[in-house]
Each structure stands twice: as C-alpha cells, then as structure tokens.
Design a protein around this motif. Structure first.
Motif, PDB file in Angstrom:
ATOM      1  N   SER A  82       0.860  -1.181   0.000  1.00 24.26           N
ATOM      2  CA  SER A  82       0.000   0.000   0.000  1.00 24.26           C
ATOM      3  C   SER A  82       0.900   1.235   0.000  1.00 24.26           C
ATOM      4  O   SER A  82       2.022   1.213   0.497  1.00 24.26           O
ATOM      5  CB  SER A  82      -0.914  -0.003   1.220  1.00 24.26           C
ATOM      6  N   THR A 137      -1.214   7.561   0.815  1.00 23.75           N
ATOM      7  CA  THR A 137      -2.671   7.365   0.811  1.00 23.75           C
ATOM      8  C   THR A 137      -3.118   6.084   1.492  1.00 23.75           C
ATOM      9  O   THR A 137      -4.306   5.928   1.787  1.00 23.75           O
ATOM     10  CB  THR A 137      -3.193   7.353  -0.631  1.00 23.75           C
ATOM     11  N   ARG A 168      -3.679   3.391   0.235  1.00 22.39           N
ATOM     12  CA  ARG A 168      -4.422   2.513  -0.653  1.00 22.39           C
ATOM     13  C   ARG A 168      -3.454   1.616  -1.410  1.00 22.39           C
ATOM     14  O   ARG A 168      -2.246   1.860  -1.435  1.00 22.39           O
ATOM     15  CB  ARG A 168      -5.264   3.333  -1.640  1.00 22.39           C
TER      16      ARG A 168
END
Length: 462
Positions: free
Chosen positions: A168, A172, A174
């Motif tokens: 990730s 962020t 993500r």
C-alpha cells in the motif's frame, strides 16, 4: 603479516574511522558486513569504541561463513566448513564504504576477508572479482560500470492464504493492483519512503539516480551512477540494504527475489560495462567513422561464448528460473544487438564517447561481485582472443527466437557450471568447488519442498 596496528591489506586508513566518529558523534553502533556467496550480509554490530580497532588490526570472522547455503546452514562437503581447526580469518574495512544510515541511527561498513599474511582470501566473492579487476589493470584497462536494480515493495503482513501483496502507498495507504508503468503519480504516493532512501544514500557515498514505477504492480527500478566497477558492485550491496531497511520502517518489505509473483514481471539486475584507458578515456567509444569499437565487440564475443556456463551465477536460486518463463524483457539467450531489449547483451543506441554495453540476464538476486567477475573475465578473454561476436540480433519484441544451448533449468545450470573450465579459471578452483557443492545441496533441499500448487493439482486427483 597483517597483525595489530599493521597496515591494512585492503588499503583502508584509520583516518576514515576518525573522520566518521567526529562527523557523527551520536552514533553508538556500526554494522560491519561481509558479503557471502549469495550476496547476503554476514557480520556483527559493533559498538562505537570498537570501530578504530577494526581499522588498526582488522576483525576476526570464520571463513566457514562462505560454506553456508542461503539459509545459513553449513554445507559440510563444500570444503570450507571447519577447515584448519575452524579458526577465524581477518577481515578489513573496504575503503570508502563507512557510512551512516539515518533511519537506523547506526553506521555501516563493508569488510572483506584476508589471510593472516595479508593475501586476499580466495573465496570471498569481492576478492574473486578483485582478481579479475587486477587482471584488467595489468592489461592497461580500468573497468567502469553501473547496475540497475529492479525490486518489489510488498506489505509486511500476508493475507489469510499466506500470500503477499504489492505494498500500500506510503501517503494514501491505498493499494493499486494496476501496472501503472512509469506513472509519476505512483511514485509520488510512495514518495516518503523513497525520500528516506535518497536521504540515506547521501550518507553512504551512494549516488542513486532515476527512479521509475516498473511493469509489475508494486515494482520499481532504481539506477546507480556509473563509476569504477568494483565500487559499482559495492553500491549494489549498499543500495539493497538501504532500500530494505528503509522499507521496514514504513511497514513494507523490499523483495529482491526475482519472481515473487508468477504472473507479473520479473526483477533483473542489468550490468552496464565499459573499459577506460590509463588516461581515463572510454576505450569502447565509437570509432572516428561512427562504427562500434572493435575492442567492445571482442569483449561481447568473449561473453557470448560463456553465458551458458555462468548462468548459475546469473540465476543462482530456484526462483531465479521462474523469471525466464516469459522471455519478454528477460532474455535467457546469448545474442547481442544495438538498441534491442530482446537480447542478452544490448548496446544502447546513444552513440559517441559514452558507448558501453549492457548485460541483461542477471536477476536482482544475483551476487553483483560474481556477476561482475565472470562478465569482466569473459570480456577480457574475448579481447585477448579477438573473438568475433557474430552478427547482431535484429529480432523484435514478441518474435520467436532460435533455440540456444543455454541451460533450461536450475539443475542444468548447476551441471554446466560444475563442468566449466572457464569458471574454474576465472573464479578459482576452491571457490568453484565450494559454490558447486553448495548449490547442489540447495537444489536437493528445495526438491523436498512440496508446494501448495502441487497439492491443489495432484493431491486428490491423480
């Protein structure tokens, strides 16, 4: 004999330690690192007050460290375990490699092993390469080069099935499953991690240059500045440890296994190489009429003739061979060409004084000293024998290549390496024997490992 307070056989100077201690008064420990056959750092973490002593009298470490497999297990019949009573040999600092890792708060120093009389220990991979550098210099050549490193970043924690996934992003949090090849926004999302890598490089005399998001999800490539080839190999050891230790501080792992994901791109370690003359000028520079240097072509010819014998060094582990399952950008061949990324030995298209060639076969798991040793050794053979490289390959990406006689799998590579007179001569008989035995033992151990895929396909159906 190299004894207490005798001159260092490596050429290291006490002033290097003193300058480091003065520059970093808060550093309390230094990692001293000896590189083994597999490119793994073995050594110790010493305290601040011990550093000057290593520059004055070296530090004892067992030579049996070179008789271990990749997991650290002794390989008893390799000839390097418990020899001569099992005593230590003396290790000395590699000049110019004492640096600071700000994210760990510790110093770092590469060391190399020597005999008590000051002679380089003949199975230390750095010394094995050093013998070829000395050979080149005796011929009036000064090897220059750089390595490119491809690697994956993954999250530290596997999923419920025990599988790892691309990391990730540091900003962020993500995770993207897309390729994002050469995406600058992907680099931005991971920028705090790479900013820390570049910051660490400033303290290690390591010039990291271009960073790109590579072809696989979570895959990156970093280039390192072109310079003296021995220091370029040192740079790989330093850079890999820098990247790995930084990644851990961000909850990631840097993966230098060349094929961590079967359906994604493999990670290579491309070696760029040229030879300079005593005046520093590039001897591989184009001729006055714009044609390629005959010296460089002879070097390529020498390497082409030995690639099959050296594949075990270029692809040293079982996982290494998964990288060649798809030939795209991973050329398991012995061909060459100009500005052609399908070939093993690529001459970049930019003409002029900076001309060099790129050896593209080695995986990022290979030991850079050993890759450089056989590449330089074969190049020198080609120059001395005036070996013609043959016609350049003009195949295009995706085009089927003609079969070659290179090894097709790990065991075949072990057998070809074992039978090679070139490897015995270039690497030294004792190293050659030990490396062969260690790889044979590692193959036998891996052959006993039954994978989850085998259970899935065969367990209850055959």
């Amino acid at each position: 004999m190299a004894t207490a307070n005798a001159p260092s056989p490596s050429g290291s100077q006490l002033s290097e330690a003193q300058d480091f201690l003065a520059k970093y008064p808060d550093v309390e420990a230094v990692d001293i690192i000896l590189t083994d056959f597999h490119g793994i750092g073995r050594g110790k973490t010493i305290r601040r007050h011990e550093l000057e002593g290593i520059y004055k009298s070296g530090r004892g470490l067992p030579s049996s460290l070179f008789g271990q497999d990749v997991s650290g297990e002794d390989v008893d019949d390799c000839g390097l375990v418990q020899t001569g009573g099992g005593g230590d040999c003396r290790c000395w600092p590699v000049p110019g490699t004492l640096g600071y890792l700000p994210h760990t708060g510790r110093g770092q120093l590469l060391i190399a092993m020597y005999e008590e009389d000051g002679a380089p220990h003949d199975v230390d991979p750095r010394n094995v390469f050093g013998a070829q550098v000395k050979r080149a210099e005796n011929l009036g050549f000064y090897p220059m080069g750089a390595f490119e490193l491809e690697f994956y970043l993954v999250d530290q924690t596997p999923d419920a099935q025990g599988l790892y996934h691309p990391a990730s992003y540091a900003i962020t949090k993500r995770r993207s499953k897309l390729r994002n090849t050469m995406s600058v926004d992907e680099i931005d999302e991971m920028s705090p991690l790479f900013d820390a890598v570049y910051e660490g490089a400033k303290h290690l005399d390591l010039t990291l240059e271009t960073l790109i998001s590579e072809y696989g999800p979570g895959q990156y490539e970093m280039t390192i500045r072109y310079r003296d080839l021995m220091r370029a190999a040192d740079d790989v050891i330093i850079a890999k440890r820098l990247i790995r230790t930084v990644a851990r501080r961000f909850g990631k792992e840097a993966v230098f296994m060349p094929k961590p994901f079967g359906n994604e791109a493999g990670s290579g370690m491309h070696l760029h190489l040229s030879l300079a003359g005593q005046d520093g000028n590039n001897l591989f520079a184009d001729q006055a009429d714009g044609s390629l240097s005959p010296l460089m072509l002879n070097a390529i010819g020498g390497i082409r003739g030995t690639i099959g014998e050296t594949m075990l060094l270029l692809a040293p582990f079982m996982n290494s061979w998964r990288r060649f399952a798809s030939a795209m950008y991973s050329p398991a061949s012995d061909d060459w060409g100009v500005e052609n990324r399908t070939v093993a030995l690529r001459v970049p298209g930019t003409p002029g004084k900076t001309r060099h060639f790129e050896h593209r076969i080695a995986g990022v798991d290979a030991n850079p000293y050993l890759v450089a040793a056989v590449t330089l050794g074969a190049a020198l053979d080609g120059i001395e024998g005036k070996i013609d490289p043959g016609k350049p390959c003009e195949d295009e990406i995706g085009e089927a290549k003609a079969p070659n006689d290179l090894p097709r799998h790990w065991l075949d590579a072990i057998d070809q390496f074992a039978a090679s007179e070139f490897n015995k001569r270039t690497l030294g008989e004792r190293f050659h024997t030990a490396f062969t035995k260690i790889k044979q033992a590692e193959y036998e151990q891996m052959a006993l490992k039954v994978s989850a895929a085998e259970w899935e396909y065969y367990g209850f159906s055959v």
